[in-house]
Design a protein around this motif. Structure first.
Motif, PDB file in Angstrom:
ATOM      1  N   ARG A 394       8.611  50.199  23.551  1.00 61.50           N
ATOM      2  CA  ARG A 394       8.485  50.982  22.317  1.00 61.50           C
ATOM      3  C   ARG A 394       7.037  51.022  21.840  1.00 61.50           C
ATOM      4  NH1 ARG A 394      12.364  48.437  20.037  1.00 61.50           N
ATOM      5  NH2 ARG A 394      13.975  49.788  20.910  1.00 61.50           N
ATOM      6  N   ALA A 395       6.263  49.978  22.148  1.00 62.37           N
ATOM      7  CA  ALA A 395       4.862  49.932  21.723  1.00 62.37           C
ATOM      8  C   ALA A 395       4.015  50.953  22.476  1.00 62.37           C
ATOM      9  CB  ALA A 395       4.297  48.522  21.927  1.00 62.37           C
ATOM     10  N   PHE A 396       4.283  51.140  23.790  1.00 62.13           N
ATOM     11  CA  PHE A 396       3.455  52.110  24.510  1.00 62.13           C
ATOM     12  C   PHE A 396       4.087  53.501  24.578  1.00 62.13           C
ATOM     13  CE2 PHE A 396       5.485  49.794  28.206  1.00 62.13           C
ATOM     14  CZ  PHE A 396       6.213  50.850  28.742  1.00 62.13           C
ATOM     15  N   ALA A 397       5.314  53.652  24.078  1.00 63.94           N
ATOM     16  CA  ALA A 397       5.941  54.980  24.014  1.00 63.94           C
ATOM     17  C   ALA A 397       6.726  55.096  22.712  1.00 63.94           C
ATOM     18  CB  ALA A 397       6.845  55.197  25.220  1.00 63.94           C
ATOM     19  N   PRO A 398       6.022  55.072  21.571  1.00 60.00           N
ATOM     20  CA  PRO A 398       6.714  55.086  20.283  1.00 60.00           C
ATOM     21  C   PRO A 398       7.521  56.371  20.091  1.00 60.00           C
ATOM     22  CG  PRO A 398       4.354  55.466  19.993  1.00 60.00           C
ATOM     23  CD  PRO A 398       4.556  55.077  21.416  1.00 60.00           C
ATOM     24  N   GLY A 399       8.659  56.200  19.435  1.00 62.83           N
ATOM     25  CA  GLY A 399       9.478  57.358  19.111  1.00 62.83           C
ATOM     26  C   GLY A 399      10.490  57.741  20.167  1.00 62.83           C
ATOM     27  N   ARG A 400      10.423  57.148  21.326  1.00 63.39           N
ATOM     28  CA  ARG A 400      11.370  57.512  22.380  1.00 63.39           C
ATOM     29  C   ARG A 400      12.542  56.531  22.412  1.00 63.39           C
ATOM     30  NH1 ARG A 400       7.932  59.292  27.715  1.00 63.39           N
ATOM     31  NH2 ARG A 400       5.930  59.561  26.682  1.00 63.39           N
ATOM     32  N   GLY A 401      13.695  57.040  22.807  1.00 64.18           N
ATOM     33  CA  GLY A 401      14.817  56.164  23.050  1.00 64.18           C
ATOM     34  C   GLY A 401      14.603  55.376  24.332  1.00 64.18           C
ATOM     35  N   ILE A 402      15.339  54.291  24.485  1.00 64.86           N
ATOM     36  CA  ILE A 402      15.220  53.441  25.673  1.00 64.86           C
ATOM     37  C   ILE A 402      16.601  53.251  26.271  1.00 64.86           C
ATOM     38  CG2 ILE A 402      14.520  51.199  26.574  1.00 64.86           C
ATOM     39  CD1 ILE A 402      12.540  51.021  24.256  1.00 64.86           C
ATOM     40  N   VAL A 403      16.708  53.602  27.538  1.00 63.97           N
ATOM     41  CA  VAL A 403      17.951  53.477  28.291  1.00 63.97           C
ATOM     42  C   VAL A 403      17.772  52.377  29.330  1.00 63.97           C
ATOM     43  CG1 VAL A 403      19.518  54.650  29.888  1.00 63.97           C
ATOM     44  CG2 VAL A 403      18.543  55.904  27.947  1.00 63.97           C
ATOM     45  N   VAL A 404      18.670  51.409  29.364  1.00 63.48           N
ATOM     46  CA  VAL A 404      18.621  50.342  30.359  1.00 63.48           C
ATOM     47  C   VAL A 404      19.680  50.663  31.407  1.00 63.48           C
ATOM     48  CG1 VAL A 404      18.706  47.866  30.771  1.00 63.48           C
ATOM     49  CG2 VAL A 404      17.888  48.744  28.569  1.00 63.48           C
ATOM     50  N   SER A 405      19.216  51.062  32.599  1.00 65.83           N
ATOM     51  CA  SER A 405      20.131  51.558  33.619  1.00 65.83           C
ATOM     52  C   SER A 405      19.491  51.459  34.998  1.00 65.83           C
ATOM     53  CB  SER A 405      20.498  53.015  33.322  1.00 65.83           C
ATOM     54  OG  SER A 405      21.271  53.593  34.350  1.00 65.83           O
ATOM     55  N   PRO A 406      20.218  50.869  35.990  1.00 69.18           N
ATOM     56  CA  PRO A 406      21.476  50.152  35.831  1.00 69.18           C
ATOM     57  C   PRO A 406      21.233  48.673  35.570  1.00 69.18           C
ATOM     58  CG  PRO A 406      20.997  50.356  38.163  1.00 69.18           C
ATOM     59  CD  PRO A 406      19.863  51.031  37.422  1.00 69.18           C
ATOM     60  N   VAL A 407      22.234  48.024  34.962  1.00 65.64           N
ATOM     61  CA  VAL A 407      22.236  46.571  34.786  1.00 65.64           C
ATOM     62  C   VAL A 407      23.119  45.997  35.892  1.00 65.64           C
ATOM     63  CG1 VAL A 407      22.780  44.663  33.251  1.00 65.64           C
ATOM     64  CG2 VAL A 407      21.948  46.826  32.309  1.00 65.64           C
ATOM     65  N   THR A 408      22.523  45.217  36.790  1.00 64.56           N
ATOM     66  CA  THR A 408      23.249  44.720  37.952  1.00 64.56           C
ATOM     67  C   THR A 408      23.173  43.197  38.027  1.00 64.56           C
ATOM     68  OG1 THR A 408      21.289  44.973  39.355  1.00 64.56           O
ATOM     69  CG2 THR A 408      22.802  46.835  39.241  1.00 64.56           C
ATOM     70  N   LEU A 409      23.955  42.636  38.940  1.00 62.23           N
ATOM     71  CA  LEU A 409      23.992  41.183  39.113  1.00 62.23           C
ATOM     72  C   LEU A 409      23.767  40.779  40.568  1.00 62.23           C
ATOM     73  CD1 LEU A 409      27.031  40.258  36.820  1.00 62.23           C
ATOM     74  CD2 LEU A 409      24.643  39.643  36.438  1.00 62.23           C
ATOM     75  N   ASP A 410      23.173  41.644  41.354  1.00 60.66           N
ATOM     76  CA  ASP A 410      22.933  41.339  42.762  1.00 60.66           C
ATOM     77  C   ASP A 410      21.690  40.473  42.914  1.00 60.66           C
ATOM     78  OD1 ASP A 410      25.071  43.020  43.487  1.00 60.66           O
ATOM     79  OD2 ASP A 410      23.757  44.766  43.319  1.00 60.66           O
ATOM     80  N   PRO A 411      21.738  39.415  43.743  1.00 59.89           N
ATOM     81  CA  PRO A 411      20.543  38.590  43.944  1.00 59.89           C
ATOM     82  C   PRO A 411      19.477  39.343  44.714  1.00 59.89           C
ATOM     83  CG  PRO A 411      22.292  37.911  45.440  1.00 59.89           C
ATOM     84  CD  PRO A 411      22.891  38.936  44.512  1.00 59.89           C
ATOM     85  N   PHE A 412      18.204  39.021  44.421  1.00 58.76           N
ATOM     86  CA  PHE A 412      17.081  39.639  45.129  1.00 58.76           C
ATOM     87  C   PHE A 412      17.154  39.320  46.619  1.00 58.76           C
ATOM     88  CE2 PHE A 412      12.781  39.020  46.883  1.00 58.76           C
ATOM     89  CZ  PHE A 412      12.252  40.285  46.710  1.00 58.76           C
ATOM     90  N   ASP A 413      17.489  38.084  46.934  1.00 52.17           N
ATOM     91  CA  ASP A 413      17.601  37.630  48.321  1.00 52.17           C
ATOM     92  C   ASP A 413      19.080  37.683  48.717  1.00 52.17           C
ATOM     93  OD1 ASP A 413      17.678  36.340  50.741  1.00 52.17           O
ATOM     94  OD2 ASP A 413      16.530  34.582  50.107  1.00 52.17           O
ATOM     95  N   PRO A 414      19.464  38.591  49.636  1.00 50.23           N
ATOM     96  CA  PRO A 414      20.881  38.722  49.997  1.00 50.23           C
ATOM     97  C   PRO A 414      21.499  37.456  50.577  1.00 50.23           C
ATOM     98  CG  PRO A 414      19.598  40.590  50.808  1.00 50.23           C
ATOM     99  CD  PRO A 414      18.613  39.563  50.328  1.00 50.23           C
TER     100      PRO A 414
END
Length: 475
Positions: A394-414
């Protein structure tokens, strides 16, 4: 199984399975989140350890633990002896290792995690390897790059008034802001990223690191923060796996009562059919378009002209962030009635380092608690970092909405097994907590992974959240 250790006002938790220590406290106040040894291969995967504890001497005023950690995976053969000693106000953690084979590594040695609660915004002194002392501060907003380089010692006064000094021996260390990956810590590690990697380790080559923590002072109370205003509930969706859209799966998705459904479109054979099937759920679509050329935007817009699009997330194949030119093209193709997002489908770090200057309606970035650690405690601790991520965007893009997508639970290391995974019982609590923390930080929309079965705890959590039966809070 863990082992609590205490020496006067100093206490911590030792983890025999990993050789690491966690939640180092002085007078009941956390001063370090953890110290651990890491062996990272040439692909940044963490090689798992087999730990054998050699000695535990624990008393009220002093303690000492020694152990051996062995690593064997692929061509990696490595062993190190760990020695942990504590007395009132002083903790020493030594790493003495030797390579048992020739192999390529990106990092080997000690890592130190500084907690957010007593460090964010606090002034600190960085002692460099040449003895120079530089006045700096732990950043308030998420730092896109390392806040501290060439570190021999970090000194600061915590928010609770404690004087904390951490010294590093054996190599040059630097500090990164792990909130870029949703970790609730600053990490100080060896082998600066500016150095070439991977590096060839020769059989018999040794590494010795020593980290010493010194704490003094009396704990003072921290003024209570004003209670936050009631957050606006974010729009809730899930990311659809289009590989096998059976009627039963589509019916399960309908039963969730979602605000939107994310569909990833990569323009390979069959994508039009999957688009029609996803639209059959009867939920507005969040379309993540992985375009190879601008023709892909036009092709998709034509195929989706009769569908309800809540937003379009345009990503260029091979690029970690959305370009300003792609945002302009998407705007011209879809018109003013469809929201256009700009951001990253990789990590928040990518968005933070390539801050957009385009005119997108919203910012978008993904979230995964398992990038650096796969244990349950670390996954739940990531809630502490969510607000800083959104406040920074929000600090570097004031006024814009923020969408968090996707939220996942997969480990970085398979090869690692995450303790909080989509079908685990803990996944339901994690989904509730993540939604609550992102709502409190002002997210416009949150798109979770698709739960696999109606019996999954995550499915139940999403259904409860979509029906508004849960108050916004860490449930």
């Amino acid at each position: 199984m863990t082992l609590p250790l205490r020496a006067g006002r100093l206490d911590l938790t030792f983890e025999p399975a990993t050789g690491g220590v966690r939640w180092v406290r002085f007078g009941g106040v956390e001063v370090l989140r953890g110290i651990y040894g890491a062996v990272r291969d040439s692909r940044w995967n963490t090689v798992p350890a087999r730990v054998e504890v050699r000695e535990v001497r624990a008393g009220d005023e002093v303690f000492r633990v020694t152990f051996d950690a062995r690593y064997e995976r692929g061509d990696v053969r490595y062993t190190w002896r760990g020695t942990i000693e504590g007395r009132d106000g002083v903790l020493t953690y030594a790493f003495d290792g030797e390579a048992g084979s020739d192999f390529l590594k990106n990092r080997i040695g000690l890592c130190v995690l500084h907690p957010l609660s007593d460090t964010v915004g606090q002034p600190c002194e960085v002692v460099h390897t040449d003895g120079r002392v530089e006045e700096q501060a732990f950043p308030e907003l998420v730092s896109p790059h390392q806040p501290f380089f060439d570190v021999r010692e970090l000194r600061h006064t915590s928010a609770h008034g404690l004087r904390v000094a951490v010294s590093f021996e054996g190599e040059t260390f630097e500090t990164e802001d792990q909130r870029n990956w949703s970790d609730a810590s600053f990490k100080t590690y060896s082998t600066p990223l500016a150095d070439p990697f991977p590096v060839l380790m020769r059989a018999g080559q040794r590494t010795r690191h020593v980290v010493t923590l010194r704490v003094s002072g009396e704990v003072r109370p921290v003024p209570a923060e004003a209670p936050p205003t009631a957050p606006v509930r974010p729009r809730l969706g899930v990311a659809l796996d289009p590989s096998d859209l059976t009627p039963a799966r589509l019916e399960r998705l309908r039963s969730l009562g979602l605000d939107h459904l994310r569909l990833d479109v990569r323009f390979e054979d069959g994508w039009r059919e999957r688009l029609r099937e996803a639209a059959g759920v009867g939920v507005p679509l969040e379309a993540a378009l992985f375009v190879r050329s601008l023709d892909d935007l036009r092709t998709f817009a034509e195929a989706a002209q009769d569908l309800q699009l809540v937003r379009v997330l345009p990503f260029e194949v091979g690029s970690p962030t959305t370009s300003a030119s792609l945002v302009r093209e998407a705007r011209s193709v879809f018109g003013p009635s469809v929201a256009i997002a700009s951001g990253s489908n990789v990590y928040f770090a990518e968005l933070n380092r390539a801050r957009p200057t385009d005119e997108a309606d919203t910012l978008v970035f993904p979230l995964n608690p398992g990038v650096h650690a796969s244990d349950a405690a670390s996954s739940f601790e990531t809630f502490e970092a969510h607000a800083a991520m959104l406040h920074t965007a929000r600090a570097f893009a004031p006024g814009r909405g923020i969408v968090v997508s996707p939220v996942t639970l997969d480990p970085f290391d398979p090869s690692q097994v995450a303790e909080v995974h989509p079908s685990s019982e803990a996944a339901g609590a994690w989904v509730r907590g993540a939604f609550a923390s992102l709502a409190a930080a002002g997210a416009e929309a949150v798109t979770f992974f698709e739960p696999g079965r109606e019996t999954d705890a995550a499915f139940a959590a999403l259904r409860e959240l979509s029906r508004g039966r849960e108050a916004v809070g860490h449930g």
